[in-house]
Design a protein around this motif. Structure first.
Motif, PDB file in Angstrom:
ATOM      1  N   PRO A   1      14.259   6.856   0.382  1.00 15.07           N
ATOM      2  CA  PRO A   1      14.728   6.460   1.708  1.00 15.07           C
ATOM      3  C   PRO A   1      15.599   7.465   2.389  1.00 15.07           C
ATOM      4  O   PRO A   1      16.128   8.271   1.561  1.00 15.07           O
TER       5      PRO A   1
ATOM      6  N   ASP B   1      18.249   6.917   4.249  1.00 20.29           N
ATOM      7  CA  ASP B   1      19.633   6.501   3.848  1.00 20.29           C
ATOM      8  C   ASP B   1      19.511   5.985   2.267  1.00 20.29           C
ATOM      9  O   ASP B   1      19.575   5.072   2.163  1.00 20.29           O
TER      10      ASP B   1
ATOM     11  N   SER C   1      14.607   1.562   4.694  1.00 23.09           N
ATOM     12  CA  SER C   1      15.764   1.852   4.145  1.00 23.09           C
ATOM     13  C   SER C   1      15.932   1.616   2.761  1.00 23.09           C
ATOM     14  O   SER C   1      15.457   0.596   2.073  1.00 23.09           O
TER      15      SER C   1
END
Length: 316
Positions: free
Chosen positions: A68, A70, A174
């Motif tokens: 991901p 983040d 995410s």
């Protein structure tokens, strides 16, 4: 994750879903908000705008490691998203749509199709099914991905011991969303396979791919373009027959690559694929719950192809 992806629909609506935009990993996921208005378009409208152009880069089909963007999990957000998904699962499970979905799942047409993809294990029983969900989208931000995740979760529970593993991948997820789907029992795939998941007799696979891009379906079929492989897989996704209908109606399309080139396997597969609609009727309840947006034109695809079928006339 419409039977008619972003590249196939004229005059698109503004897209609220970030997964419908090409990303650096080469995925393009369809806008979930599009409805079947293309049949009312005039022939002059059946063109792709430059913003809708589907570019195809064969090198993008090479599986690549993925994490991901983040990498930090926000546990407060995770708990909030998980509550939202559990609420969506509860609402979906109580809906008339889901009751009809389960009724169809238990019909011999689908149940027998799921049995046929499995081969006997030496000794007794059948090889269990692998469940793979591609292109779900952002489950934190948008209702359609939440409903799709809810349905594949319920489907996994319904199949029970027949499912050996449940995996999920979308490059827009995410780290926090990955944590949520893991809490629901899914393993997040850490490689962007670009749909190139190989199926074998020992790994019969049910692919859950509502409203994905035509290129993604094509990559999956191309990777398994042998009768022995195709017979071991099932795809829940956009109606492949709708792609054929679009090509026949749209004629020449403006863009870098025509749909006939990027989805040749999808178009060719309709000659032997057995297509069963997930839902025959979508009433007021489905509109209110957002189910039309999440599941319209979604079908089961079973590939009843003989060993002597000529599959190699598709130009790869």
């Amino acid at each position: 994750m419409s039977a008619s992806p972003a590249v196939l629909s004229p005059n698109p609506n503004p897209n609220p879903n970030p997964s419908s935009k090409p990303d650096h990993d080469g995925w393009t996921i369809v806008d979930r908000s599009r409805r079947r208005n293309r049949s009312r378009s005039t022939s002059g409208d059946r063109r792709l705008s430059q913003s809708q152009t589907l570019t195809f880069d064969p090198s993008s089909l090479v599986p690549t490691p993925w994490t991901p963007m983040d990498p930090m999990v926000d546990f407060f957000r995770s708990a909030s998203i998980l509550r939202k998904i559990h609420s969506t699962i509860d609402r979906l499970e109580k809906s008339k749509f889901y009751k009809r979905f389960i009724s169809r799942l238990n019909d011999s047409e689908i149940r027998n199709g799921l049995v046929k993809i499995r081969v006997p294990v030496s000794g007794s029983g059948l090889h269990p099914i692998r469940l793979v969900a591609y292109g779900i989208g952002s489950i934190e931000l948008y209702p359609a991905p939440q409903l799709q995740l809810a349905l594949v979760t319920l489907l996994s529970r319904q199949l029970g011991a027949d499912v050996a593993s449940a995996e999920i991948f979308d490059p827009v997820l995410s780290a926090t969303e990955c944590h949520v789907v893991e809490q629901l029992g899914f393993k997040v795939v850490t490689t962007n396979e670009h749909g190139c998941r190989k199926v074998t007799p020992e790994t019969p696979t049910l692919f859950f791919m509502p409203h994905c891009e035509a290129v993604l379906y094509n990559s999956l079929l191309r990777t398994n373009w042998l009768p022995s492989n195709l017979r071991r897989m099932v795809v829940i996704g956009n109606s492949f027959r709708e792609y054929v209908r679009y090509v026949s109606e749209a004629g020449k399309c403006v863009g870098s690559v025509k749909i006939e080139k990027v989805a040749g396997c999808v178009l060719e597969s309709t000659k032997f694929a057995r297509e069963v609609e997930v839902e025959l009727e979508l009433g007021r309840e489905e509109t209110d719950l957002g189910l039309f947006q999440a599941f319209h034109d979604t079908c089961w695809h079973f590939f009843d192809v003989n060993d002597d079928s000529d599959l190699f006339k598709v130009n790869f």
